[in-house]
Write a protein that holds these residues in place. Structure first.
Motif, mmCIF file in Angstrom:
data_model
loop_
_atom_site.group_PDB
_atom_site.id
_atom_site.type_symbol
_atom_site.label_atom_id
_atom_site.label_comp_id
_atom_site.label_asym_id
_atom_site.label_seq_id
_atom_site.Cartn_x
_atom_site.Cartn_y
_atom_site.Cartn_z
ATOM 1 N N GLY A 97 14.258 9.725 47.066
ATOM 2 C CA GLY A 97 15.690 9.477 46.962
ATOM 3 C C GLY A 97 16.271 8.943 48.256
ATOM 4 O O GLY A 97 17.145 8.074 48.241
ATOM 5 N N ASN A 98 15.765 9.432 49.382
ATOM 6 C CA ASN A 98 16.230 8.971 50.686
ATOM 7 C C ASN A 98 15.983 7.482 50.870
ATOM 8 O O ASN A 98 16.870 6.730 51.281
ATOM 9 C CB ASN A 98 15.518 9.775 51.779
ATOM 10 N N VAL A 99 14.778 7.029 50.545
ATOM 11 C CA VAL A 99 14.423 5.619 50.729
ATOM 12 C C VAL A 99 15.143 4.735 49.713
ATOM 13 O O VAL A 99 15.720 3.702 50.070
ATOM 14 C CB VAL A 99 12.896 5.428 50.624
ATOM 15 N N ILE A 100 15.091 5.115 48.437
ATOM 16 C CA ILE A 100 15.751 4.315 47.407
ATOM 17 C C ILE A 100 17.257 4.249 47.669
ATOM 18 O O ILE A 100 17.870 3.175 47.615
ATOM 19 C CB ILE A 100 15.476 4.899 46.003
ATOM 20 N N ALA A 111 15.470 10.510 36.942
ATOM 21 C CA ALA A 111 16.408 9.457 37.350
ATOM 22 C C ALA A 111 15.765 8.442 38.294
ATOM 23 O O ALA A 111 16.240 7.317 38.419
ATOM 24 C CB ALA A 111 17.631 10.077 38.022
ATOM 25 N N ILE A 112 14.681 8.842 38.954
ATOM 26 C CA ILE A 112 14.029 7.933 39.908
ATOM 27 C C ILE A 112 13.554 6.672 39.194
ATOM 28 O O ILE A 112 13.884 5.547 39.573
ATOM 29 C CB ILE A 112 12.844 8.633 40.610
ATOM 30 N N LEU A 113 12.751 6.858 38.145
ATOM 31 C CA LEU A 113 12.225 5.712 37.397
ATOM 32 C C LEU A 113 13.125 5.331 36.230
ATOM 33 O O LEU A 113 13.010 4.234 35.683
ATOM 34 C CB LEU A 113 10.819 6.033 36.875
ATOM 35 N N GLY A 114 14.019 6.246 35.843
ATOM 36 C CA GLY A 114 14.877 5.968 34.696
ATOM 37 C C GLY A 114 16.031 5.041 35.003
ATOM 38 O O GLY A 114 16.360 4.157 34.207
ATOM 39 N N THR A 115 16.633 5.225 36.173
ATOM 40 C CA THR A 115 17.808 4.404 36.500
ATOM 41 C C THR A 115 17.833 3.885 37.929
ATOM 42 O O THR A 115 18.018 2.694 38.169
ATOM 43 C CB THR A 115 19.109 5.212 36.271
ATOM 44 N N ASN A 116 17.644 4.763 38.915
ATOM 45 C CA ASN A 116 17.959 4.408 40.297
ATOM 46 C C ASN A 116 17.059 3.345 40.914
ATOM 47 O O ASN A 116 17.513 2.562 41.747
ATOM 48 C CB ASN A 116 17.953 5.665 41.172
#
Length: 317
Positions: free
Chosen positions: A69-72, A267-272
């Motif tokens: 999450g930090n990098v994305i 949410a990582i692969l689903g949207t963000n």
């Protein structure tokens, strides 16, 4: 108390990053490296230190979703928030290297991260090593192209020559302060973020992709706004794109060598990650439509508006 730890952690990361950059540049001058090489490599690595320390600490604590999450989130913030606000203050000119080299490389690294994560839901040490190797190839061509560029000296002017006069003792003190601040900053930021996520009933990932990501992008934002207000050419689209490349390749690359980074939050692969790809890809049409090779106030407002929408959806999820 968790908010206190987050705020103190963010301050320490900013302070630590500044001292680490000073120490790295000063030492590089002592080793007789050119300003160009320092600017393209040493400073880039040093300014990625907050993201790196936070991601490593999160992975070691078993919170790999915070590392991702930090990098994305930082990559999205660099374009939507930092570039957007900077363009609102002062229009940014775009050089040919943007669409010939830097932008395609950033998109390739972003797509590579997407495919590596979607393949098996994690980033392994082998895959991280591959990202670091690809970063090495990128740096080789980046430095070679810069040496051939007529604007080499202009680009190198962003490096403070005065740091070359610092003594080894002063450089050591800067390095010590920077390392100490980054260590405790990352420790307290990750701890505070986890406590805050538990207290307000949202995921650790949502905190990392918003609060932590914005926090680790504060140095870039501050430098960009100051440069824009002073009408200085100290910030460019290429710098922010380079930062996004380093975030993916060096931060996640190094972190995955220490411990596999697993996709925990859907949410990582689903949207963000699609938001990250979208912000990266939209830069090309923005560079040419309607005014060619310039990102001005209205384009900047569009980017900031899109970023605010992203933050709202991240907390609403």
């Amino acid at each position: 108390m968790s908010i206190f730890f987050i705020l103190v952690g963010l301050v320490l990361l900013v302070v630590g990053g500044e001292f680490l950059v000073r120490a790295s540049v000063g030492l590089s001058f002592k080793l007789n490296l050119s300003k160009m090489v320092i600017g393209l490599t040493v400073v880039s690595f040093a300014t990625s230190a907050p993201e790196l320390l936070v991601s490593v600490q999160a992975a070691l604590d078993g919170s790999s979703d915070i590392a991702l999450g930090n990098v994305i989130g930082s990559n999205i913030a660099n374009i939507g928030l930092v570039l957007g606000i900077t363009a609102v203050i002062s229009a940014l000119a775009i050089d040919r290297d943007f669409y010939r080299f830097n932008w395609p490389v950033m998109v390739l690294f972003s797509l590579a991260l997407y495919f590596l994560l979607s393949n098996d839901g994690k980033l392994t040490a082998v895959e991280g090593g591959g990202l670091l190797a690809a970063l090495g190839v990128y740096l080789f061509f980046l430095i070679r192209r810069a040496r051939k560029s007529r604007e080499e000296e202009e680009d190198a002017d962003g490096v403070d020559e005065g740091l070359g006069q610092a003594s080894y003792f002063k450089i050591f003190i800067w390095l010590f302060i920077g390392a100490l601040a980054l260590y405790f900053g990352s420790e307290w930021l990750v701890s505070g973020a986890k406590d805050l996520a538990t207290a307000v009933g949202i995921s650790e990932y949502a905190i990392s992709v918003t609060v932590i990501a914005i926090g680790t992008s504060v140095p870039e934002l501050a430098a960009s706004v100051i440069a824009a207000l002073k009408k200085e050419k100290a910030i460019s689209l290429g710098n922010l794109i380079g930062s996004n490349i380093f975030n993916i390749a060096s931060v996640l690359g190094f972190t995955s060598l220490i411990k596999d980074i697993n996709v925990v939050d859907d949410a990582i692969l689903g949207t963000n990650i699609y938001w990250m790809l979208g912000f990266a890809i939209v830069l090309l049409p923005l560079a040419f439509i309607p005014k060619t090779l310039q990102i001005g106030r209205f384009k900047g407002l569009f980017l900031v508006g899109a970023y605010i929408l992203f933050i709202a959806l991240a907390f609403a999820a």
